[in-house]
Every structure is written in C-alpha cells, then in structure tokens.
Design a protein around this motif. Structure first.
Motif, PDB file in Angstrom:
ATOM      1  N   MET A   9       0.853  -1.212   0.000  1.00  0.00           N
ATOM      2  CA  MET A   9       0.000   0.000   0.000  1.00  0.00           C
ATOM      3  C   MET A   9       0.880   1.250   0.000  1.00  0.00           C
ATOM      4  O   MET A   9       0.599   2.213  -0.717  1.00  0.00           O
ATOM      5  N   ALA A  10       1.932   1.222   0.801  1.00  0.00           N
ATOM      6  CA  ALA A  10       2.836   2.379   0.862  1.00  0.00           C
ATOM      7  C   ALA A  10       3.466   2.612  -0.509  1.00  0.00           C
ATOM      8  O   ALA A  10       3.551   3.761  -0.974  1.00  0.00           O
ATOM      9  N   ALA A  11       3.885   1.541  -1.169  1.00  0.00           N
ATOM     10  CA  ALA A  11       4.529   1.677  -2.479  1.00  0.00           C
ATOM     11  C   ALA A  11       3.535   2.205  -3.517  1.00  0.00           C
ATOM     12  O   ALA A  11       3.877   3.081  -4.331  1.00  0.00           O
ATOM     13  N   ALA A  12       2.312   1.687  -3.479  1.00  0.00           N
ATOM     14  CA  ALA A  12       1.294   2.138  -4.442  1.00  0.00           C
ATOM     15  C   ALA A  12       0.951   3.609  -4.198  1.00  0.00           C
ATOM     16  O   ALA A  12       0.807   4.386  -5.144  1.00  0.00           O
ATOM     17  N   PRO A  37      -8.300  -1.824   4.606  1.00  0.00           N
ATOM     18  CA  PRO A  37      -8.829  -0.522   4.187  1.00  0.00           C
ATOM     19  C   PRO A  37      -8.436   0.635   5.105  1.00  0.00           C
ATOM     20  O   PRO A  37      -8.238   1.766   4.637  1.00  0.00           O
ATOM     21  N   MET A  38      -8.284   0.377   6.423  1.00  0.00           N
ATOM     22  CA  MET A  38      -7.827   1.449   7.316  1.00  0.00           C
ATOM     23  C   MET A  38      -6.399   1.857   6.968  1.00  0.00           C
ATOM     24  O   MET A  38      -6.048   3.046   6.978  1.00  0.00           O
ATOM     25  N   LEU A  39      -5.565   0.862   6.622  1.00  0.00           N
ATOM     26  CA  LEU A  39      -4.180   1.185   6.248  1.00  0.00           C
ATOM     27  C   LEU A  39      -4.119   1.824   4.862  1.00  0.00           C
ATOM     28  O   LEU A  39      -3.235   2.640   4.599  1.00  0.00           O
ATOM     29  N   VAL A  40      -5.063   1.467   3.999  1.00  0.00           N
ATOM     30  CA  VAL A  40      -5.179   2.165   2.711  1.00  0.00           C
ATOM     31  C   VAL A  40      -5.457   3.641   2.985  1.00  0.00           C
ATOM     32  O   VAL A  40      -4.844   4.532   2.383  1.00  0.00           O
ATOM     33  N   ALA A  41      -6.368   3.905   3.918  1.00  0.00           N
ATOM     34  CA  ALA A  41      -6.669   5.302   4.277  1.00  0.00           C
ATOM     35  C   ALA A  41      -5.420   5.997   4.804  1.00  0.00           C
ATOM     36  O   ALA A  41      -5.118   7.146   4.444  1.00  0.00           O
ATOM     37  N   HIS A  49      -2.281   5.459   4.105  1.00  0.00           N
ATOM     38  CA  HIS A  49      -1.267   5.756   3.086  1.00  0.00           C
ATOM     39  C   HIS A  49      -1.773   6.661   1.971  1.00  0.00           C
ATOM     40  O   HIS A  49      -0.988   7.399   1.379  1.00  0.00           O
ATOM     41  N   PHE A  50      -3.086   6.597   1.664  1.00  0.00           N
ATOM     42  CA  PHE A  50      -3.589   7.367   0.527  1.00  0.00           C
ATOM     43  C   PHE A  50      -4.214   8.699   0.933  1.00  0.00           C
ATOM     44  O   PHE A  50      -4.445   9.546   0.070  1.00  0.00           O
ATOM     45  N   ALA A  51      -4.492   8.896   2.217  1.00  0.00           N
ATOM     46  CA  ALA A  51      -5.153  10.147   2.642  1.00  0.00           C
ATOM     47  C   ALA A  51      -4.422  11.393   2.149  1.00  0.00           C
ATOM     48  O   ALA A  51      -5.074  12.337   1.677  1.00  0.00           O
ATOM     49  N   PRO A  52      -3.094  11.427   2.209  1.00  0.00           N
ATOM     50  CA  PRO A  52      -2.419  12.658   1.749  1.00  0.00           C
ATOM     51  C   PRO A  52      -2.658  12.957   0.274  1.00  0.00           C
ATOM     52  O   PRO A  52      -2.579  14.112  -0.148  1.00  0.00           O
TER      53      PRO A  52
END
Ligand SMILES: NC(=O)c1ccc[n+]([C@@H]2O[C@H](COP(=O)([O-])OP(=O)(O)OC[C@H]3O[C@@H](n4cnc5c(N)ncnc54)[C@H](OP(=O)(O)O)[C@@H]3O)[C@@H](O)[C@H]2O)c1
Length: 234
Positions: A60-63, A105-109, A111-114
């Motif tokens: 997720m971090a890489a994406a 999905p919480m970890l997606v949030a 990493h992608f929130a910014p």
C-alpha cells in the motif's frame, strides 16, 4: 479527468467497477495482489495497474507513493472468507478476514489520505450477512458489520473526503462460479430470500458504486443492495 483506484479490481465486482469507470471517463488504476491479472485487464480497458495486497502494508505504501500526485476515489472490494462455526475458528484466517475488509482498508486510508482530493471519496464493501446471522457466517457477519462502522468513523476522520460502504446481497459476480453445479441452487435460494424475488447482478452493485462516487452530500453511510433481504421475516 478524475482518477479512481479499484482495489480487488482485477476480478468479479472490482473488475466490473473498473470497466464501468473506464467507460465513464475516469482514469482507472487497478490495484490487485495479482499484478499480471491487473495488467491484463488494464491493457484491455485502457487503465494502469499497481500491486496492492491488503494483507501487506508495504504494497500500500509503495502504491501510494506512485499515486502521490493525486487521487479522487478509492473502491476496495477485498475479502478473505473464513466461513466456519466458532469451534472451528483458525486464528490466522480470522485475522486475514478482518485484514481484508477492515484493517487493510484502514491502512489504505493511512497511506492514501495525503493524496486524496477533498472532493473525493472511498467506497468500502460490506455484505448482507452482517445483518443476517447464521451458523457458519460468524466471521463474514462480524467483518461486514465492522465495515458499516468503518465507513462512518473513517468518514469523520477523513472529512471532507466522503467514505461510504455498499452492502450487497448474493450477487452473481463470478465469485460463485467456484461452486460449479451448486451455484444455481444458491442463486435461486437467495432470490427467494428477497422482497424483489431475484438475486443480484453485478450491474446492481456497479450502479450504486458509481452513484456514490458522485453523491457529494452522502458520507458515512452504508447502502444496502440486497432487494430487501434484511426485511424478510423468514
Ligand atoms: N458476490 C456476492 O454475492 C457478495 C455478497 C455480499 C458481499 N460481497 C462482497 O463484495 C466484495 C466483492 O465480492 P466479489 O463478488 O467481487 O467476489 P470476491 O471473490 O469476494 O472478491 C474479492 C476481491 O478481493 C480481492 N482480494 C482478496 N484478498 C485480497 C488482498 N489481500 N489484497 C487485495 N485484493 C484482495 C480478490 O482478488 P484476488 O483475485 O486476488 O483473490 C477479489 O478481487 C467482497 O467484499 C464481498 O464480501 C459479495
């Protein structure tokens, strides 16, 4: 052009959302743990592909680093069913089930929130079993129920980015093909358990997801797409 990331987008309902989004003019990024499958669909529909495994935060971090220039919407369909009775629970499978639907999905949030634009949204996937308890559906039921709470709490956390969930009933998405000859029985039984007398089609879910992307005054909600199955008394 709005950019949408569909996690679980290489298959079944995720792929149906990705296809429709591409047709509707979104810039589609297909996220899947099977990168080859994501790339194959991406080539077909004019999208791009990225590897995302909801069980692996590093992906997720890489994406997110690749999409840091901005993203409008994220749809996440992941699930890891563990359909057993309480006495048969396997801890690792239990954790995997919660990770696919809730923790991932919480970890997606995270990493992608910014990168999420303020007018954007996230659509999570729950399911009718959350509201229809039964033997063997303990894990599916509780994870789906947790998704409803995730939508409302994540919506407050990420505001003004909107977060909603869809909760399908039984949908002939392709996922049930693995049942072989038993699929028809499952579909007809589920059709009988609705107020509308039919099972769901992928298009039912896709329509609702596409609507939620544009529904700028809806946040923190779960939309039930199950023909009234929760309201049946038997
Ligand atoms: N179809 C129904 O009748 C129904 C009913 C109620 C709720 N739902 C919910 O709707 C959602 C989509 O269901 P579906 O019918 O499309 O079939 P599905 O088989 O449940 O789809 C799950 C999707 O999540 C992906 N996935 C699983 N684990 C993942 C992981 N660790 N990282 C990234 N992606 C992962 C799968 O990709 P892979 O190809 O890598 O496995 C697949 O694309 C699910 O959440 C399901 O619970 C479906």
């Amino acid at each position: 052009m709005e950019r949408i990331l569909v996690i679980g987008g290489a298959r079944a309902l995720g792929a149906a959302v990705a296809r429709r989004a591409a047709k509707d003019g979104y810039e589609v990024v297909i996220g899947a743990r099977d990168l080859a499958a994501a790339e194959a669909l991406a080539t077909e529909i004019g999208a791009t592909a990225v590897r995302i495994d909801l069980q692996d935060e590093t992906t997720m971090a890489a994406a997110a680093a690749r999409l840091v220039d901005g993203i409008d919407h994220i749809v996440t369909t992941g699930s890891a069913p563990h359909d057993v009775r309480a006495v048969e629970l396997d801890r690792d499978k239990l954790v995997a089930a919660f990770t696919a639907k809730v923790i991932g999905p919480m970890l997606v949030a995270k990493h992608f929130a910014p990168a999420l634009r303020p007018s954007g949204s996230i659509v999570l996937f729950s399911g009718v079993v959350g509201w229809r308890p039964g033997p063997g559906s303990l894990v599916k039921g509780v994870t789906n129920g947790a998704v409803e709470y995730l939508a409302r709490h994540l919506a407050a956390d990420l505001a003004p980015v909107r977060v909603n969930a869809v909760s399908p009933g039984v949908v002939d998405s392709g996922a049930w093909d693995r049942l072989g000859d038993d699929k028809a029985g499952l579909l007809s039984k589920s059709a009988a358990g609705t107020l509308v007398g039919r099972y769901g089609e992928s298009g039912d879910v896709v329509e609702a997801v596409m609507w939620l992307l544009r529904a700028g005054f809806i946040s923190g909600e779960t939309v039930h797409l199950e023909g009234g199955a929760r309201h049946m008394t038997s």
